[in-house]
Design a protein around this motif. Structure first.
Motif, short mmCIF file in Angstrom:
data_model
loop_
_atom_site.label_atom_id
_atom_site.label_comp_id
_atom_site.label_asym_id
_atom_site.label_seq_id
_atom_site.Cartn_x
_atom_site.Cartn_y
_atom_site.Cartn_z
N ILE A 186 0.84 -1.20 0.00
CA ILE A 186 0.00 0.00 0.00
C ILE A 186 0.87 1.25 0.00
CG2 ILE A 186 -1.66 1.33 1.35
CD1 ILE A 186 -2.74 -1.39 2.36
N VAL A 187 1.94 1.23 0.79
CA VAL A 187 2.85 2.37 0.85
C VAL A 187 3.52 2.59 -0.50
CG1 VAL A 187 5.00 3.22 1.88
CG2 VAL A 187 3.26 2.19 3.33
N ASP A 188 3.98 1.49 -1.12
CA ASP A 188 4.71 1.59 -2.38
C ASP A 188 3.83 1.97 -3.56
OD1 ASP A 188 6.97 0.87 -0.98
OD2 ASP A 188 6.87 -1.25 -1.59
N GLU A 189 2.61 1.44 -3.61
CA GLU A 189 1.76 1.62 -4.77
C GLU A 189 0.63 2.62 -4.57
OE1 GLU A 189 0.41 -2.20 -6.08
OE2 GLU A 189 2.45 -3.01 -6.15
N GLY A 190 0.39 3.01 -3.33
CA GLY A 190 -0.74 3.89 -3.04
C GLY A 190 -0.40 5.37 -3.20
N ASN A 191 -1.41 6.17 -2.96
CA ASN A 191 -1.28 7.63 -3.02
C ASN A 191 -1.54 8.20 -1.64
OD1 ASN A 191 -0.89 7.71 -5.87
ND2 ASN A 191 -3.08 7.40 -6.14
N PRO A 192 -1.00 9.40 -1.40
CA PRO A 192 -1.33 10.08 -0.13
C PRO A 192 -2.82 10.40 -0.10
CG PRO A 192 0.56 11.10 -1.20
CD PRO A 192 -0.03 10.13 -2.18
N PRO A 193 -3.43 10.43 1.04
CA PRO A 193 -2.89 10.33 2.38
C PRO A 193 -2.72 8.90 2.89
CG PRO A 193 -5.19 10.92 2.53
CD PRO A 193 -4.85 10.85 1.07
N ALA A 194 -3.34 7.90 2.23
CA ALA A 194 -3.28 6.53 2.74
C ALA A 194 -1.84 6.02 2.79
CB ALA A 194 -4.13 5.60 1.87
N SER A 195 -1.08 6.26 1.74
CA SER A 195 0.30 5.75 1.71
C SER A 195 1.14 6.37 2.82
CB SER A 195 0.93 6.00 0.34
OG SER A 195 1.02 7.38 0.07
N LYS A 196 0.94 7.64 3.09
CA LYS A 196 1.71 8.30 4.16
C LYS A 196 1.32 7.76 5.53
CE LYS A 196 2.92 12.66 2.02
NZ LYS A 196 2.87 14.12 2.12
N GLU A 197 0.04 7.54 5.75
CA GLU A 197 -0.42 7.03 7.04
C GLU A 197 0.11 5.62 7.28
OE1 GLU A 197 -1.94 8.38 9.60
OE2 GLU A 197 -2.18 10.33 8.66
N PHE A 198 0.04 4.75 6.27
CA PHE A 198 0.54 3.39 6.44
C PHE A 198 2.07 3.38 6.54
CE2 PHE A 198 -3.71 2.22 4.84
CZ PHE A 198 -4.06 1.34 5.84
N HIS A 199 2.72 4.32 5.88
CA HIS A 199 4.18 4.44 6.02
C HIS A 199 4.53 4.75 7.47
CE1 HIS A 199 8.13 6.40 5.86
NE2 HIS A 199 8.38 5.54 4.88
N ARG A 200 3.75 5.63 8.08
CA ARG A 200 3.99 5.97 9.49
C ARG A 200 3.79 4.76 10.39
NH1 ARG A 200 1.29 11.03 12.82
NH2 ARG A 200 2.10 10.43 14.85
N VAL A 201 2.75 3.97 10.12
CA VAL A 201 2.49 2.76 10.92
C VAL A 201 3.67 1.80 10.80
CG1 VAL A 201 1.03 0.69 11.08
CG2 VAL A 201 -0.02 2.94 10.85
N LEU A 202 4.16 1.60 9.58
CA LEU A 202 5.28 0.68 9.37
C LEU A 202 6.56 1.22 10.01
CD1 LEU A 202 4.63 -0.52 5.72
CD2 LEU A 202 4.39 -1.83 7.83
N ALA A 203 6.78 2.53 9.94
CA ALA A 203 7.96 3.12 10.58
C ALA A 203 7.90 2.93 12.09
CB ALA A 203 8.06 4.60 10.23
N GLU A 204 6.72 3.11 12.68
CA GLU A 204 6.56 2.89 14.12
C GLU A 204 6.79 1.42 14.47
OE1 GLU A 204 2.62 4.41 14.75
OE2 GLU A 204 3.33 6.46 15.03
N ALA A 205 6.35 0.51 13.58
CA ALA A 205 6.55 -0.92 13.83
C ALA A 205 8.03 -1.27 13.78
CB ALA A 205 5.77 -1.74 12.80
N ARG A 206 8.77 -0.64 12.87
CA ARG A 206 10.21 -0.89 12.81
C ARG A 206 10.92 -0.40 14.07
NH1 ARG A 206 9.44 0.38 7.36
NH2 ARG A 206 9.89 2.57 7.68
N LEU A 207 10.34 0.59 14.72
CA LEU A 207 10.91 1.12 15.96
C LEU A 207 10.44 0.35 17.19
CD1 LEU A 207 10.69 4.93 15.19
CD2 LEU A 207 12.73 3.50 15.19
N GLY A 208 9.62 -0.68 17.01
CA GLY A 208 9.23 -1.53 18.12
C GLY A 208 7.79 -1.42 18.57
N LYS A 209 7.02 -0.56 17.99
CA LYS A 209 5.61 -0.45 18.37
C LYS A 209 4.83 -1.61 17.76
CE LYS A 209 2.31 3.24 18.75
NZ LYS A 209 1.99 4.59 18.31
N PRO A 210 3.99 -2.27 18.52
CA PRO A 210 3.19 -3.36 17.95
C PRO A 210 2.32 -2.87 16.80
CG PRO A 210 3.03 -3.36 20.34
CD PRO A 210 3.74 -2.10 19.95
#
Length: 168
Positions: free
Chosen positions: A65-89
């Protein structure tokens, strides 16, 4: 005791109106962003369901979704994935995203995700190896929109997941 002159009242009104302009602008932009996200949600769900049917993990589906989508959805899911990489469930990140957006439709999506992916059983991002039938993911979301009494918590997930799989 000074009296308010008409010019003082006009000045006071201009200050009050000027103070409301930034608040109104932020409200306008937020509502426009929410509308855009709501319009993208069906395509986002189709993309996610296709990724899951192809055998990708849930996290890989979000990355699609992040790679193929458009903002705002892609940006929001990018944030979720970035938080997950930092350890957030991941489930907490999605819940926070839902709260940020204020989308009731996305709340249904989060409920369906929690039904299909019981995070307490599979704390690592689940794939087909968890034993759940993920081909029914998009149907689960549709079902939850029409059956609001269905599993709004993890303890009811098994009672809801069976009818969803049986309804195929």
């Amino acid at each position: 005791a000074t009296m308010l002159t008409p010019s003082m009242l006009i000045t006071l009104g201009a200050f009050a109106g000027g103070a409301m302009v930034p608040v109104g602008f932020v409200w306008f932009k937020a509502s426009r962003r929410l509308r855009a996200f709501e319009n993208q949600l069906p395509d986002v769900l189709i993309t996610l369901a296709a990724a899951l049917k192809a055998g990708h993990s849930f996290k890989a589906g979000l990355q699609t979704i992040v790679d193929e989508g458009n903002p705002p959805a892609s940006k929001e899911f990018h944030r979720v994935l970035a938080e997950a990489r930092l350890g957030k469930p991941l489930d907490t990140g999605l819940a926070d995203m839902s709260e940020r957006l204020g989308s009731k439709n996305f709340d249904f999506v989060i409920t369906a995700v929690n039904v299909v992916f019981p995070w307490s059983i599979c704390p690592i991002v689940p794939t087909f190896t968890c034993g759940f039938d993920l081909s029914n993911f998009s149907f689960a979301i549709i079902c939850l929109q029409y059956d609001s009494g269905c599993a709004h918590s993890r303890r009811n997930a098994s009672s809801c997941a069976l009818p969803l799989q049986a309804a195929r």
